[in-house]
Design an enzyme around this catalytic site. Structure first.
Site, PDB file in Angstrom:
ATOM      1  N   GLY A 224       0.917   2.935 -10.625  1.00 57.17           N
ATOM      2  CA  GLY A 224       1.167   1.529 -10.270  1.00 57.17           C
ATOM      3  C   GLY A 224       0.615   0.637 -11.373  1.00 57.17           C
ATOM      4  O   GLY A 224       0.499   1.045 -12.542  1.00 57.17           O
TER       5      GLY A 224
ATOM      6  N   LYS B 185     -15.391  -5.733  -1.849  1.00 62.91           N
ATOM      7  CA  LYS B 185     -15.057  -7.030  -2.475  1.00 62.91           C
ATOM      8  C   LYS B 185     -13.675  -7.523  -2.021  1.00 62.91           C
ATOM      9  O   LYS B 185     -13.388  -8.717  -2.072  1.00 62.91           O
ATOM     10  CB  LYS B 185     -15.160  -6.937  -3.995  1.00 62.91           C
ATOM     11  CG  LYS B 185     -14.274  -5.886  -4.649  1.00 62.91           C
ATOM     12  CD  LYS B 185     -12.986  -6.441  -5.167  1.00 62.91           C
ATOM     13  CE  LYS B 185     -12.093  -5.375  -5.735  1.00 62.91           C
ATOM     14  NZ  LYS B 185     -10.763  -5.827  -6.108  1.00 62.91           N
TER      15      LYS B 185
ATOM     16  N   LYS C  66       0.647  -3.426  -3.996  1.00 60.04           N
ATOM     17  CA  LYS C  66       0.053  -3.471  -2.657  1.00 60.04           C
ATOM     18  C   LYS C  66      -1.206  -4.310  -2.683  1.00 60.04           C
ATOM     19  O   LYS C  66      -1.953  -4.299  -3.669  1.00 60.04           O
ATOM     20  CB  LYS C  66      -0.306  -2.053  -2.186  1.00 60.04           C
ATOM     21  CG  LYS C  66       0.889  -1.122  -2.109  1.00 60.04           C
ATOM     22  CD  LYS C  66       1.836  -1.535  -1.010  1.00 60.04           C
ATOM     23  CE  LYS C  66       3.161  -0.814  -1.112  1.00 60.04           C
ATOM     24  NZ  LYS C  66       4.272  -1.520  -0.520  1.00 60.04           N
TER      25      LYS C  66
ATOM     26  N   GLY D 123      -1.009   8.764 -10.214  1.00 63.33           N
ATOM     27  CA  GLY D 123      -0.731   7.374  -9.854  1.00 63.33           C
ATOM     28  C   GLY D 123      -0.219   6.611 -11.055  1.00 63.33           C
ATOM     29  O   GLY D 123      -0.607   6.897 -12.205  1.00 63.33           O
TER      30      GLY D 123
ATOM     31  N   ARG E   1      -5.263 -10.148  -6.273  1.00 64.20           N
ATOM     32  CA  ARG E   1      -4.108 -10.238  -5.364  1.00 64.20           C
ATOM     33  C   ARG E   1      -4.502 -10.659  -3.957  1.00 64.20           C
ATOM     34  O   ARG E   1      -3.782 -11.407  -3.295  1.00 64.20           O
ATOM     35  CB  ARG E   1      -3.403  -8.870  -5.300  1.00 64.20           C
ATOM     36  CG  ARG E   1      -2.758  -8.483  -6.591  1.00 64.20           C
ATOM     37  CD  ARG E   1      -2.308  -7.044  -6.575  1.00 64.20           C
ATOM     38  NE  ARG E   1      -3.435  -6.129  -6.685  1.00 64.20           N
ATOM     39  CZ  ARG E   1      -3.317  -4.812  -6.819  1.00 64.20           C
ATOM     40  NH1 ARG E   1      -2.126  -4.267  -6.843  1.00 64.20           N
ATOM     41  NH2 ARG E   1      -4.379  -4.055  -6.922  1.00 64.20           N
TER      42      ARG E   1
ATOM     43  N   GLN F 264      -4.867  -4.777  -2.058  1.00 63.66           N
ATOM     44  CA  GLN F 264      -5.884  -3.729  -2.019  1.00 63.66           C
ATOM     45  C   GLN F 264      -6.407  -3.601  -0.606  1.00 63.66           C
ATOM     46  O   GLN F 264      -6.590  -4.595   0.094  1.00 63.66           O
ATOM     47  CB  GLN F 264      -7.021  -4.074  -2.956  1.00 63.66           C
ATOM     48  CG  GLN F 264      -6.595  -3.910  -4.389  1.00 63.66           C
ATOM     49  CD  GLN F 264      -7.763  -3.849  -5.327  1.00 63.66           C
ATOM     50  OE1 GLN F 264      -8.886  -4.115  -4.938  1.00 63.66           O
ATOM     51  NE2 GLN F 264      -7.498  -3.485  -6.549  1.00 63.66           N
TER      52      GLN F 264
HETATM   53  N1  NAD Z   1      -3.997  -3.535  -9.892  1.00 66.32           N
HETATM   54  C1  NAD Z   1      -5.250  -3.763 -10.222  1.00 66.32           C
HETATM   55  O1  NAD Z   1      -5.564  -4.771 -10.885  1.00 66.32           O
HETATM   56  C2  NAD Z   1      -6.302  -2.780  -9.807  1.00 66.32           C
HETATM   57  C3  NAD Z   1      -7.515  -2.813 -10.476  1.00 66.32           C
HETATM   58  C4  NAD Z   1      -8.514  -1.914 -10.114  1.00 66.32           C
HETATM   59  C5  NAD Z   1      -8.295  -0.990  -9.100  1.00 66.32           C
HETATM   60  N2  NAD Z   1      -7.091  -0.966  -8.475  1.00 66.32           N
HETATM   61  C6  NAD Z   1      -6.914   0.077  -7.437  1.00 66.32           C
HETATM   62  O2  NAD Z   1      -6.059   1.080  -7.937  1.00 66.32           O
HETATM   63  C7  NAD Z   1      -5.352   1.700  -6.862  1.00 66.32           C
HETATM   64  C8  NAD Z   1      -3.890   1.728  -7.201  1.00 66.32           C
HETATM   65  O3  NAD Z   1      -3.423   0.399  -7.298  1.00 66.32           O
HETATM   66  P1  NAD Z   1      -2.282  -0.052  -8.283  1.00 66.32           P
HETATM   67  O4  NAD Z   1      -2.550  -1.494  -8.574  1.00 66.32           O
HETATM   68  O5  NAD Z   1      -2.163   0.873  -9.435  1.00 66.32           O
HETATM   69  O6  NAD Z   1      -0.988   0.115  -7.373  1.00 66.32           O
HETATM   70  P2  NAD Z   1       0.159  -0.962  -7.121  1.00 66.32           P
HETATM   71  O7  NAD Z   1      -0.171  -1.785  -5.951  1.00 66.32           O
HETATM   72  O8  NAD Z   1       0.503  -1.642  -8.401  1.00 66.32           O
HETATM   73  O9  NAD Z   1       1.437  -0.065  -6.842  1.00 66.32           O
HETATM   74  C9  NAD Z   1       1.683   0.679  -5.721  1.00 66.32           C
HETATM   75  C10 NAD Z   1       1.872   2.115  -6.132  1.00 66.32           C
HETATM   76  O10 NAD Z   1       2.131   2.870  -4.969  1.00 66.32           O
HETATM   77  C11 NAD Z   1       3.240   3.715  -5.203  1.00 66.32           C
HETATM   78  N3  NAD Z   1       3.928   3.959  -3.940  1.00 66.32           N
HETATM   79  C12 NAD Z   1       4.731   3.123  -3.253  1.00 66.32           C
HETATM   80  N4  NAD Z   1       5.160   3.745  -2.117  1.00 66.32           N
HETATM   81  C13 NAD Z   1       4.569   4.984  -2.103  1.00 66.32           C
HETATM   82  C14 NAD Z   1       4.598   6.075  -1.221  1.00 66.32           C
HETATM   83  N5  NAD Z   1       5.290   6.033  -0.096  1.00 66.32           N
HETATM   84  N6  NAD Z   1       3.868   7.169  -1.533  1.00 66.32           N
HETATM   85  C15 NAD Z   1       3.133   7.226  -2.663  1.00 66.32           C
HETATM   86  N7  NAD Z   1       3.079   6.230  -3.554  1.00 66.32           N
HETATM   87  C16 NAD Z   1       3.795   5.110  -3.271  1.00 66.32           C
HETATM   88  C17 NAD Z   1       4.096   2.962  -6.183  1.00 66.32           C
HETATM   89  O11 NAD Z   1       4.936   3.832  -6.867  1.00 66.32           O
HETATM   90  C18 NAD Z   1       3.031   2.365  -7.094  1.00 66.32           C
HETATM   91  O12 NAD Z   1       2.656   3.285  -8.073  1.00 66.32           O
HETATM   92  C19 NAD Z   1      -5.656   0.890  -5.614  1.00 66.32           C
HETATM   93  O13 NAD Z   1      -6.623   1.542  -4.850  1.00 66.32           O
HETATM   94  C20 NAD Z   1      -6.239  -0.376  -6.164  1.00 66.32           C
HETATM   95  O14 NAD Z   1      -7.175  -0.884  -5.266  1.00 66.32           O
HETATM   96  C21 NAD Z   1      -6.099  -1.818  -8.812  1.00 66.32           C
HETATM   97  O1  G3P Z   2      -5.906  -7.897  -7.458  1.00 67.07           O
HETATM   98  P1  G3P Z   2      -7.065  -7.424  -6.657  1.00 67.07           P
HETATM   99  O2  G3P Z   2      -7.746  -8.447  -5.831  1.00 67.07           O
HETATM  100  O3  G3P Z   2      -6.620  -6.281  -5.837  1.00 67.07           O
HETATM  101  O4  G3P Z   2      -8.208  -6.959  -7.672  1.00 67.07           O
HETATM  102  C1  G3P Z   2      -7.899  -6.251  -8.836  1.00 67.07           C
HETATM  103  C2  G3P Z   2      -9.121  -5.571  -9.363  1.00 67.07           C
HETATM  104  O5  G3P Z   2      -9.711  -4.740  -8.402  1.00 67.07           O
HETATM  105  C3  G3P Z   2     -10.141  -6.505  -9.900  1.00 67.07           C
HETATM  106  O6  G3P Z   2     -11.176  -5.744 -10.441  1.00 67.07           O
END
Ligand code: NAD
Ligand code: G3P
Length: 389
Positions: A11, A238, A336, A9, A304, A338
């Site tokens: 993103g 959450k 995306k 991953g 988000r 969450q």
């Molecule tokens: N962003 C945050 O602050 C944050 C913090 C903690 C946990 N998370 C969790 O981490 C996980 C990943 O979130 P993120 O923020 O890194 O992602 P993101 O929302 O930033 O990005 C989306 C990702 O999905 C990929 N993608 C898009 N279309 C796709 C497809 N068809 N097939 C496969 N991949 C595809 C993209 O390339 C990108 O890497 C989620 O479960 C999220 O809940 C995010």
């Molecule tokens: O941007 P959110 O709401 O998806 O949250 C990001 C992280 O999960 C916070 O810990």
């Protein structure tokens, strides 16, 4: 033999956590220096100083590719610039992080696999890893989401359980012990180096320590608890509460109201764990770790889901309501929401209905009514709390 780490991953969070993993992998002899990062390949180009992708759903002209049209594969840009220009612009990635579009190559021989993609994209990816990772490999999910059985009582399924079961299914693949990393971690802040904490939920303390060693840095303090289900469920649930917080912001309510939403939300998260995962010995203390109350606070202020729910409520007040997927596309630049476009709130509702416990979740129910049943955002305070509090 040093541990071989694979990051599945790239993103916003995947790239942010790469800044910690990369530093530790190159500094510590326990780890192989090179870390592959699996990237869902996209095509990008720089226009007026900003990196862009083709418009949503667009296709290159007949007989042409996006490269013919002046675009470059994102993996190539990441490896040349050491920056994920789309999902984490402005942050330098450690040079030992190598972007790769082929997941089988990324996990080849891996002994530690970190999963960090929106959970709705997992299904086609895991089978491609079949037979590639090392025997005895361990996994850690950073995914904050939850799946539900599609029929019957809609029982929630932890993503870590799903990953473990999928990997076990593959012919001859070894069983992968799964941990999770959850916490108050808005990705951009972690990537900038602002101090943050996180919680590892593990089954075995020795694996918890290995994960702490991989993630822990001066500005990212990671502690382990032997409670995978508790930590993971906090990270998923959450997302529902954050919608309620966003509605409050959109309505212009102050801190007192949001604090009430957070308090009631935390109690409903805890109750949800007990109702659906009473058999997993979820610990009350887990809710006081970074994965619990701290993540809830940060997501209700800076997340988000909060942001999109704020806009959702403001659009309703202005008489120009917008669908969730439109807000997501307009506001999050490819990131995306969450829980798959707020899908966690919908699935949670189905599960509590199927179990006959709707009245025990007044906040979750009211959030659902506003987000998906046309109730006015102002009704966020119309919860029938007296029944259960
Ligand atoms: N962003 C945050 O602050 C944050 C913090 C903690 C946990 N998370 C969790 O981490 C996980 C990943 O979130 P993120 O923020 O890194 O992602 P993101 O929302 O930033 O990005 C989306 C990702 O999905 C990929 N993608 C898009 N279309 C796709 C497809 N068809 N097939 C496969 N991949 C595809 C993209 O390339 C990108 O890497 C989620 O479960 C999220 O809940 C995010
Ligand atoms: O941007 P959110 O709401 O998806 O949250 C990001 C992280 O999960 C916070 O810990």
């Amino acid at each position: 033999m040093p541990e071989k780490v694979a990051l599945i991953g790239s993103g916003n969070w995947g790239s942010a956590i790469a800044t910690k993993i990369g530093v530790n992998a190159s500094a510590c002899a326990d780890f192989d220096d090179k870390v592959y990062m699996w990237v869902f390949e996209e095509y990008v180009k720089e226009e007026d100083g900003k990196w862009v992708r083709p418009a949503r759903g667009a296709k290159p002209p007949e007989g042409k590719t996006w490269v013919d049209e002046g675009y470059t594969p994102l993996t190539q840009v990441i490896n040349e610039k050491h920056e994920n220009v789309i999902y984490l612009p402005g942050i330098e990635l450690p040079h030992n992080i190598v972007a790769c579009p082929d997941v089988a190559t990324c996990v080849d021989g891996a002994t530690m696999m970190v999963f960090v993609i929106p959970h709705n994209f997992l299904a086609p990816i895991v089978p491609k890893m079949e037979g590639k990772f090392a025997k005895g490999a361990i996994g850690c999910s950073l995914i904050k989401g939850i799946e539900f059985e599609k029929e019957g009582d809609m029982k929630p399924i932890l993503i870590s359980d799903l990953l473990q079961a999928e990997m076990k299914k593959s012919d001859g693949a070894p069983v992968v012990d799964m941990s999770v990393l959850m916490g108050a971690n808005v990705a951009n802040e972690v990537a900038k180096g602002d101090f943050a904490e996180a919680t590892i939920g593990c089954t075995k303390p020795e694996n918890g320590l290995k994960w702490c060693k991989l993630f822990n840095t001066k500005d990212f303090a990671v502690q382990a608890v032997t409670d995978v289900a508790g930590a993971e469920l906090c990270g998923a649930m959450k997302n529902v509460v954050a919608l309620g917080a966003g509605f409050c912001d959109g309505l212009g309510y102050g801190g007192n109201t949001k604090a009430a939403i957070i308090r009631i939300g935390l109690k409903e998260m805890q109750k949800f764990c007990k109702v659906f995962y009473g058999d997993r010995q979820i610990k009350d203390e887990t809710f006081l770790e970074s994965c619990g109350v701290a993540d809830l606070v940060t997501t209700c202020f800076g997340g988000r889901n909060r942001k999109c729910a704020d806009i959702f409520a403001k659009n309703i007040a202005a008489g120009t309501p917008k669908a969730w997927d439109v807000i997501e596309a307009e506001e999050l630049n490819g990131q995306k929401l969450q829980g798959e476009r707020t899908g966690t709130a919908q699935d949670v509702m189905k599960a509590i209905k199927a179990k006959g416990v709707v009245d025990a979740f007044p906040l979750f129910s009211q959030i659902h009514k506003i987000a998906f049943e046309g109730a006015k955002p102002e009704t966020i305070i119309d919860m029938k709390l007296e029944k259960y509090y």
